[in-house]
Design a protein around this motif. Structure first.
Motif, mmCIF file in Angstrom:
data_model
loop_
_atom_site.group_PDB
_atom_site.id
_atom_site.type_symbol
_atom_site.label_atom_id
_atom_site.label_comp_id
_atom_site.label_asym_id
_atom_site.label_seq_id
_atom_site.Cartn_x
_atom_site.Cartn_y
_atom_site.Cartn_z
ATOM 1 N N HIS A 1 20.542 32.481 -31.106
ATOM 2 C CA HIS A 1 20.772 33.540 -32.087
ATOM 3 C C HIS A 1 19.652 33.537 -33.125
ATOM 4 C CE1 HIS A 1 24.969 34.297 -30.750
ATOM 5 N NE2 HIS A 1 24.922 33.009 -30.436
ATOM 6 N N THR A 2 19.334 34.706 -33.637
ATOM 7 C CA THR A 2 18.327 34.872 -34.683
ATOM 8 C C THR A 2 19.022 35.161 -36.007
ATOM 9 O OG1 THR A 2 16.705 35.752 -33.107
ATOM 10 C CG2 THR A 2 16.318 36.194 -35.453
ATOM 11 N N CYS A 3 18.593 34.466 -37.064
ATOM 12 C CA CYS A 3 19.183 34.674 -38.376
ATOM 13 C C CYS A 3 18.882 36.096 -38.867
ATOM 14 C CB CYS A 3 18.646 33.649 -39.372
ATOM 15 S SG CYS A 3 19.224 33.903 -41.068
ATOM 16 N N PRO A 4 19.884 36.869 -39.257
ATOM 17 C CA PRO A 4 19.631 38.238 -39.716
ATOM 18 C C PRO A 4 18.904 38.300 -41.054
ATOM 19 C CG PRO A 4 21.929 37.641 -40.073
ATOM 20 C CD PRO A 4 21.316 36.526 -39.281
ATOM 21 N N ARG A 5 18.898 37.202 -41.779
ATOM 22 C CA ARG A 5 18.286 37.204 -43.114
ATOM 23 C C ARG A 5 16.818 36.795 -43.082
ATOM 24 N NH1 ARG A 5 18.686 33.302 -47.784
ATOM 25 N NH2 ARG A 5 18.351 34.554 -49.681
ATOM 26 N N CYS A 6 16.474 35.747 -42.318
ATOM 27 C CA CYS A 6 15.103 35.224 -42.335
ATOM 28 C C CYS A 6 14.448 35.193 -40.965
ATOM 29 C CB CYS A 6 15.076 33.826 -42.958
ATOM 30 S SG CYS A 6 15.851 32.556 -41.922
ATOM 31 N N LYS A 7 15.184 35.560 -39.925
ATOM 32 C CA LYS A 7 14.681 35.624 -38.550
ATOM 33 C C LYS A 7 14.403 34.258 -37.932
ATOM 34 C CE LYS A 7 14.845 40.006 -39.255
ATOM 35 N NZ LYS A 7 16.063 40.739 -38.829
ATOM 36 N N ALA A 8 14.881 33.193 -38.548
ATOM 37 C CA ALA A 8 14.756 31.865 -37.944
ATOM 38 C C ALA A 8 15.773 31.719 -36.812
ATOM 39 C CB ALA A 8 14.959 30.787 -38.997
ATOM 40 N N GLU A 9 15.585 30.700 -35.981
ATOM 41 C CA GLU A 9 16.439 30.557 -34.802
ATOM 42 C C GLU A 9 17.082 29.182 -34.697
ATOM 43 O OE1 GLU A 9 14.018 31.603 -31.476
ATOM 44 O OE2 GLU A 9 14.095 33.753 -31.891
ATOM 45 N N LYS A 10 17.026 28.419 -35.757
ATOM 46 C CA LYS A 10 17.629 27.085 -35.716
ATOM 47 C C LYS A 10 18.860 27.076 -36.624
ATOM 48 C CE LYS A 10 14.926 23.573 -35.401
ATOM 49 N NZ LYS A 10 13.964 22.484 -35.684
ATOM 50 N N TRP A 11 19.953 26.468 -36.122
ATOM 51 C CA TRP A 11 21.238 26.494 -36.814
ATOM 52 C C TRP A 11 21.857 25.106 -36.872
ATOM 53 C CZ3 TRP A 11 22.941 31.304 -38.597
ATOM 54 C CH2 TRP A 11 22.244 32.414 -38.102
ATOM 55 N N ALA A 12 22.725 24.920 -37.857
ATOM 56 C CA ALA A 12 23.536 23.704 -37.973
ATOM 57 C C ALA A 12 24.960 24.135 -38.296
ATOM 58 C CB ALA A 12 23.004 22.785 -39.062
ATOM 59 N N LYS A 13 25.928 23.329 -37.902
ATOM 60 C CA LYS A 13 27.311 23.668 -38.204
ATOM 61 C C LYS A 13 27.518 23.728 -39.713
ATOM 62 C CE LYS A 13 29.714 22.242 -34.020
ATOM 63 N NZ LYS A 13 30.840 21.453 -33.462
ATOM 64 N N ALA A 14 28.132 24.795 -40.175
ATOM 65 C CA ALA A 14 28.379 24.976 -41.613
ATOM 66 C C ALA A 14 29.488 24.045 -42.069
ATOM 67 C CB ALA A 14 28.743 26.429 -41.909
ATOM 68 N N LEU A 15 29.329 23.518 -43.260
ATOM 69 C CA LEU A 15 30.351 22.659 -43.881
ATOM 70 C C LEU A 15 31.051 23.435 -44.988
ATOM 71 C CD1 LEU A 15 28.386 19.276 -44.196
ATOM 72 C CD2 LEU A 15 29.782 20.100 -42.277
ATOM 73 N N SER A 16 32.299 23.055 -45.271
ATOM 74 C CA SER A 16 33.046 23.724 -46.331
ATOM 75 C C SER A 16 33.749 22.729 -47.246
ATOM 76 C CB SER A 16 34.062 24.688 -45.719
ATOM 77 O OG SER A 16 34.925 24.009 -44.817
ATOM 78 N N SER A 17 33.358 21.467 -47.184
ATOM 79 C CA SER A 17 34.000 20.435 -47.994
ATOM 80 C C SER A 17 33.677 20.603 -49.466
ATOM 81 C CB SER A 17 33.562 19.049 -47.521
ATOM 82 O OG SER A 17 32.156 18.954 -47.544
ATOM 83 N N VAL A 18 34.598 20.137 -50.329
ATOM 84 C CA VAL A 18 34.352 20.164 -51.763
ATOM 85 C C VAL A 18 33.687 18.864 -52.181
ATOM 86 C CG1 VAL A 18 36.292 21.708 -52.188
ATOM 87 C CG2 VAL A 18 36.640 19.225 -52.280
ATOM 88 N N ARG A 19 33.168 18.834 -53.393
ATOM 89 C CA ARG A 19 32.464 17.659 -53.877
ATOM 90 C C ARG A 19 33.440 16.539 -54.220
ATOM 91 N NH1 ARG A 19 30.384 18.756 -58.868
ATOM 92 N NH2 ARG A 19 29.041 16.932 -58.726
ATOM 93 N N ASN A 20 32.934 15.292 -54.102
ATOM 94 C CA ASN A 20 33.701 14.139 -54.564
ATOM 95 C C ASN A 20 33.402 13.926 -56.038
ATOM 96 O OD1 ASN A 20 34.772 13.506 -51.997
ATOM 97 N ND2 ASN A 20 32.862 12.483 -51.417
ATOM 98 N N HIS A 21 34.419 14.023 -56.880
ATOM 99 C CA HIS A 21 34.212 13.902 -58.330
ATOM 100 C C HIS A 21 34.452 12.455 -58.773
ATOM 101 C CE1 HIS A 21 33.894 18.253 -58.807
ATOM 102 N NE2 HIS A 21 34.917 18.345 -57.965
#
Length: 230
Positions: free
Chosen positions: A210-230
Motif C-alpha cells: 500500500h502507498t501512503c495517501p499523505r506522503c506516498k511512502a510504502e513502509k508501514w508499522a502496526k499502529a499503537l493506541s496505548s496511553v502513557r504510563n504516568h
C-alpha cells in the motif's frame, strides 16, 4: 631560548601590523565556523545559541595555541579576544534590533508533530535522523505518535512535547526501536497501520502493498493506541 624574554613573549619578532592580519583571520574563522554549523544543523548545541558556540570554538583554538606553544606570541591572541568580543557585541545588538537578523542567526522554533502526525516540510528539511527524535521521545515517555498533540524543536535543539489527555489519545506510529517494532512493505494481516515516514494511519488489507495517501511512502508499522504510563 631565554625565559621571560618579553619581546618574544609579546610579538615574537612579528611586526606590529600583523595584529591587523590577526583581526582579518579572526573574522574569516568566525564566518567559516558559523557557516559550517549553520549548514550542518543546530542539533547538539543544546543550551548555547549558534553564534555563542562559534565564539567558544574560536576562543578555544586561540587560547589553546598560546597555552601550549612557546613560539605563539600573546598580543595577537589578545587581539583575537578583542575582535571576538566586538563581533559578539555587534551580533547581540543586531539581534535585539532586527527580527529578520535574529531569525537568521538563531533560527526559528520548528513544529515537528501536530495531532500525532509529522509535519512533512519540517521533517524533510531537518538534517537529522528519525532515530534521534524517537530516542528523545522515548526518554520523555512517548510510546507512539498518537500520544503527542504537539512537538516542537526549540532554538537550542531541545524537543518540547505536549501530550493528549489519556481519553484523547489516538492510534499512532510506534517510536520503539527495531527489535520492538516491525516494519512492512507487504502487509500480511489486515488491520490498522501507521506510515513509518509521516505517521498517517490507515486500515490496510492483508496480502498486498500500500502507498501512503499523505506522503506516498510504502513502509508501514502496526499502529499503537496505548496511553502513557504516568
Amino acid at each position: 631560548m631565554t625565559a621571560f624574554d618579553f619581546h618574544r613573549f609579546l610579538l615574537n619578532d612579528l611586526p606590529a601590523t600583523f595584529l591587523f592580519e590577526v583581526a582579518a583571520r579572526v573574522l574569516i574563522a568566525y564566518i567559516i565556523v558559523f557557516i559550517f554549523l549553520k549548514v550542518s544543523g543546530r542539533r547538539g548545541i543544546k543550551q548555547l545559541s549558534l553564534f555563542e558556540l562559534v565564539v567558544i570554538l574560536t576562543l578555544g583554538s586561540a587560547s589553546g595555541d598560546v597555552t601550549f606553544y612557546d613560539d605563539v606570541p600573546v598580543l595577537p591572541v589578545l587581539m583575537v579576544f578583542v575582535i571576538l568580543l566586538l563581533l559578539y557585541r555587534t551580533t547581540t545588538f543586531l539581534i535585539a534590533r532586527s527580527v529578520r537578523f535574529s531569525k537568521w542567526i538563531q533560527g526559528e522554533v520548528v513544529t515537528l508533530i501536530v495531532d500525532g502526525l509529522y509535519e512533512l516540510k519540517s521533517l524533510d528539511g531537518l538534517n537529522i535522523s528519525e532515530d534521534e527524535f524517537f530516542m528523545e521521545m522515548r526518554q520523555q515517555g512517548v510510546e507512539h505518535l498518537g500520544q503527542v498533540r504537539l512537538a516542537l524543536i526549540e532554538l537550542d535543539g531541545q524537543l518540547s512535547i505536549y501530550f493528549y489527555a489519556d481519553e484523547d489519545v489516538i492510534p499512532g506510529l510506534s517510536v520503539l526501536p527495531p527489535p520492538h517494532r516491525q516494519d512492512f512493505t507487504l502487509i500480511r494481516e489486515s488491520g490498522l497501520y501507521a506510515c513509518t515516514h509521516c505517521g498517517q494511519t490507515a486500515e490496510l488489507m492483508g496480502g498486498s502493498s500500500h502507498t501512503c495517501p499523505r506522503c506516498k511512502a510504502e513502509k508501514w508499522a502496526k499502529a499503537l493506541s496505548s496511553v502513557r504510563n504516568h
